[in-house]
Design a protein around this motif. Structure first.
Motif, mmCIF file in Angstrom:
data_model
loop_
_atom_site.group_PDB
_atom_site.id
_atom_site.type_symbol
_atom_site.label_atom_id
_atom_site.label_comp_id
_atom_site.label_asym_id
_atom_site.label_seq_id
_atom_site.Cartn_x
_atom_site.Cartn_y
_atom_site.Cartn_z
ATOM 1 N N GLY A 126 0.796 -1.314 0.054
ATOM 2 C CA GLY A 126 0.056 0.012 0.033
ATOM 3 C C GLY A 126 0.905 1.176 0.000
ATOM 4 O O GLY A 126 0.290 2.415 -0.222
ATOM 5 N N GLN A 127 2.129 1.409 0.233
ATOM 6 C CA GLN A 127 2.987 2.351 0.510
ATOM 7 C C GLN A 127 4.068 2.382 -0.649
ATOM 8 O O GLN A 127 4.850 3.243 -0.749
ATOM 9 C CB GLN A 127 3.493 2.625 1.859
ATOM 10 C CG GLN A 127 2.689 2.647 2.890
ATOM 11 C CD GLN A 127 3.016 2.679 4.084
ATOM 12 O OE1 GLN A 127 4.341 2.539 4.254
ATOM 13 N NE2 GLN A 127 2.225 2.638 5.111
ATOM 14 N N ALA A 128 4.195 1.138 -1.362
ATOM 15 C CA ALA A 128 5.560 0.983 -2.226
ATOM 16 C C ALA A 128 4.992 1.768 -3.827
ATOM 17 O O ALA A 128 3.888 1.846 -4.126
ATOM 18 C CB ALA A 128 5.800 -0.449 -2.568
ATOM 19 N N ASP A 129 5.967 1.831 -4.640
ATOM 20 C CA ASP A 129 5.806 2.430 -6.028
ATOM 21 C C ASP A 129 6.619 1.527 -6.922
ATOM 22 O O ASP A 129 7.011 1.931 -7.988
ATOM 23 C CB ASP A 129 6.173 3.846 -6.145
ATOM 24 C CG ASP A 129 7.497 4.160 -5.450
ATOM 25 O OD1 ASP A 129 8.380 3.455 -5.213
ATOM 26 O OD2 ASP A 129 7.520 5.392 -5.067
ATOM 27 N N ALA A 130 7.317 0.350 -6.399
ATOM 28 C CA ALA A 130 8.134 -0.632 -7.345
ATOM 29 C C ALA A 130 7.720 -2.035 -6.884
ATOM 30 O O ALA A 130 7.441 -2.305 -5.447
ATOM 31 C CB ALA A 130 9.393 0.001 -7.228
ATOM 32 N N LEU A 131 7.785 -2.977 -7.675
ATOM 33 C CA LEU A 131 7.635 -4.357 -7.371
ATOM 34 C C LEU A 131 8.756 -5.094 -7.821
ATOM 35 O O LEU A 131 9.534 -4.806 -9.006
ATOM 36 C CB LEU A 131 6.487 -4.824 -8.335
ATOM 37 C CG LEU A 131 6.072 -6.215 -8.151
ATOM 38 C CD1 LEU A 131 5.886 -6.728 -6.811
ATOM 39 C CD2 LEU A 131 4.850 -6.635 -9.149
ATOM 40 N N ALA A 132 9.370 -5.743 -6.863
ATOM 41 C CA ALA A 132 10.451 -6.858 -7.174
ATOM 42 C C ALA A 132 10.010 -8.339 -7.047
ATOM 43 O O ALA A 132 9.773 -8.750 -5.755
ATOM 44 C CB ALA A 132 11.616 -6.461 -6.255
ATOM 45 N N GLU A 152 -1.240 -12.642 -13.672
ATOM 46 C CA GLU A 152 -1.246 -12.666 -12.398
ATOM 47 C C GLU A 152 -1.360 -11.162 -11.912
ATOM 48 O O GLU A 152 -1.830 -10.926 -10.541
ATOM 49 C CB GLU A 152 0.042 -13.170 -11.793
ATOM 50 C CG GLU A 152 0.356 -14.830 -12.016
ATOM 51 C CD GLU A 152 -0.607 -15.422 -11.108
ATOM 52 O OE1 GLU A 152 -1.248 -14.940 -10.185
ATOM 53 O OE2 GLU A 152 -1.455 -16.734 -11.921
ATOM 54 N N LEU A 153 -0.744 -10.326 -12.898
ATOM 55 C CA LEU A 153 -0.935 -8.680 -12.502
ATOM 56 C C LEU A 153 -1.999 -7.952 -12.943
ATOM 57 O O LEU A 153 -2.055 -6.873 -12.993
ATOM 58 C CB LEU A 153 0.405 -8.022 -12.930
ATOM 59 C CG LEU A 153 1.670 -8.772 -12.312
ATOM 60 C CD1 LEU A 153 2.947 -7.984 -12.541
ATOM 61 C CD2 LEU A 153 1.598 -8.678 -10.573
ATOM 62 N N GLY A 154 -2.713 -8.501 -13.962
ATOM 63 C CA GLY A 154 -3.823 -7.875 -14.502
ATOM 64 C C GLY A 154 -3.420 -6.855 -15.760
ATOM 65 O O GLY A 154 -4.150 -6.062 -15.857
ATOM 66 N N LEU A 155 -2.151 -7.352 -16.379
ATOM 67 C CA LEU A 155 -1.719 -6.119 -17.217
ATOM 68 C C LEU A 155 -1.493 -6.947 -18.505
ATOM 69 O O LEU A 155 -1.298 -8.107 -18.732
ATOM 70 C CB LEU A 155 -0.229 -5.935 -16.871
ATOM 71 C CG LEU A 155 -0.010 -5.372 -15.490
ATOM 72 C CD1 LEU A 155 1.390 -4.948 -15.348
ATOM 73 C CD2 LEU A 155 -0.850 -3.981 -15.417
ATOM 74 N N GLU A 196 2.203 5.283 -12.164
ATOM 75 C CA GLU A 196 1.033 4.728 -12.624
ATOM 76 C C GLU A 196 -0.085 4.719 -11.804
ATOM 77 O O GLU A 196 -0.115 4.388 -10.914
ATOM 78 C CB GLU A 196 1.575 3.177 -12.748
ATOM 79 C CG GLU A 196 3.043 3.171 -13.724
ATOM 80 C CD GLU A 196 2.663 3.248 -15.157
ATOM 81 O OE1 GLU A 196 1.558 2.959 -15.568
ATOM 82 O OE2 GLU A 196 3.562 3.590 -15.651
ATOM 83 N N ALA A 197 -1.223 5.061 -12.535
ATOM 84 C CA ALA A 197 -2.562 5.131 -11.895
ATOM 85 C C ALA A 197 -2.988 3.944 -11.036
ATOM 86 O O ALA A 197 -3.630 3.998 -9.913
ATOM 87 C CB ALA A 197 -3.606 5.587 -13.023
ATOM 88 N N ILE A 202 -1.891 -3.315 -8.811
ATOM 89 C CA ILE A 202 -0.924 -4.039 -9.231
ATOM 90 C C ILE A 202 -0.116 -4.703 -8.360
ATOM 91 O O ILE A 202 0.174 -5.989 -8.162
ATOM 92 C CB ILE A 202 0.102 -3.254 -10.400
ATOM 93 C CG1 ILE A 202 -0.595 -3.042 -11.609
ATOM 94 C CG2 ILE A 202 1.179 -4.172 -10.925
ATOM 95 C CD1 ILE A 202 0.216 -2.179 -12.415
ATOM 96 N N LEU A 203 0.359 -4.004 -7.256
ATOM 97 C CA LEU A 203 1.035 -4.433 -6.150
ATOM 98 C C LEU A 203 0.121 -5.302 -5.241
ATOM 99 O O LEU A 203 0.761 -6.229 -4.888
ATOM 100 C CB LEU A 203 1.457 -3.196 -5.258
ATOM 101 C CG LEU A 203 2.508 -2.303 -6.143
ATOM 102 C CD1 LEU A 203 2.864 -0.986 -5.108
ATOM 103 C CD2 LEU A 203 3.920 -3.124 -5.935
ATOM 104 N N SER A 204 -1.083 -5.211 -5.316
ATOM 105 C CA SER A 204 -1.968 -5.941 -4.436
ATOM 106 C C SER A 204 -1.987 -7.250 -5.270
ATOM 107 O O SER A 204 -2.149 -8.251 -4.617
ATOM 108 C CB SER A 204 -3.243 -5.325 -4.231
ATOM 109 O OG SER A 204 -4.346 -6.120 -3.670
ATOM 110 N N ALA A 205 -2.262 -7.339 -6.426
ATOM 111 C CA ALA A 205 -2.267 -8.528 -7.183
ATOM 112 C C ALA A 205 -0.978 -9.425 -7.032
ATOM 113 O O ALA A 205 -1.267 -10.633 -7.252
ATOM 114 C CB ALA A 205 -2.680 -8.221 -8.756
#
Length: 208
Positions: A126-132, A152-155, A196-197, A202-205
């Protein structure tokens, strides 16, 4: 200050590889499924073990050699008991060894269907802006990386490619064109979602 959500995905093929065998009943090459049953044959002190496969069309059998002419005393008692009792975990381990199956049968049909277990390692989505992402693979799969990430990410794959073109998506160690290659064990995927809006979605997914 930017922060990163680190997640481990453990990916397991959902359907065991199927050898393509010339079925003498059907008179054609057919895919065979694993029956999850072993055939154990003892001849004195010598043991032969096969994993039994069945033709999907007619149920004809084909035996995948596991042990051949092995001395009973060279086999761990627990392993022999597992073979004789058709232990499901042991049968699955052999059934998902696509390399060994291909070496024996020649041609193998692999399914892209997988299951994904997700584990948040650190960072608050909920606080991040990057995914590893750290990818771990339990068996081989022909599933492409872009299809895995997209599902998995809905992209969409076009959006993933756009992120890659802008160097907002990186893959190590494969690098260039990794998105179009099958998923491999040990891949590290990083996606910069700054601005990214749908960053939070995405991070939740990625974690569920």
């Amino acid at each position: 200050m930017s922060s990163t959500s680190r997640v481990r995905w453990t990916i397991a093929p959902a359907i065991a590889p199927r050898p393509l065998i010339n079925c003498n009943r059907c008179g054609d090459i057919k895919p065979y499924r694993c029956s999850e049953k072993f055939r154990v044959n003892a001849n004195g002190k010598r043991i032969d073990v096969w994993l039994i496969y069945r033709c999907l069309s007619c149920d004809n059998s084909w035996n995948f050699t596991i042990l051949e002419r092995r001395n009973r005393h060279d086999i761990e008692p627990a392993r022999l008991a597992a073979l004789e009792s058709n232990d499901p975990a042991l049968a699955r381990r052999f059934a998902f060894d696509a390399a060994a199956l291909r070496n024996r049968a020649g041609r193998v049909e692999e399914s892209p269907d997988v299951t994904v277990r997700k584990e948040l390692l650190n960072g608050e989505p909920g606080q991040a802006d990057a995914l590893a992402l750290e990818l771990r693979l339990e068996g081989t799969t022909p599933l492409r990386l872009d299809r895995l990430l997209g599902g998995e990410l809905g992209l969409s794959r076009s959006r993933l490619q756009a992120l890659d073109d802008r160097r907002r998506l990186t893959v190590e160690p494969d690098g260039a064109k990794a998105l179009r290659k099958p998923v491999r064990d040990g891949l590290a995927v990083r996606i910069d979602l700054t601005g990214e809006a749908d960053c939070r979605a995405i991070l939740s997914a990625a974690c569920r």
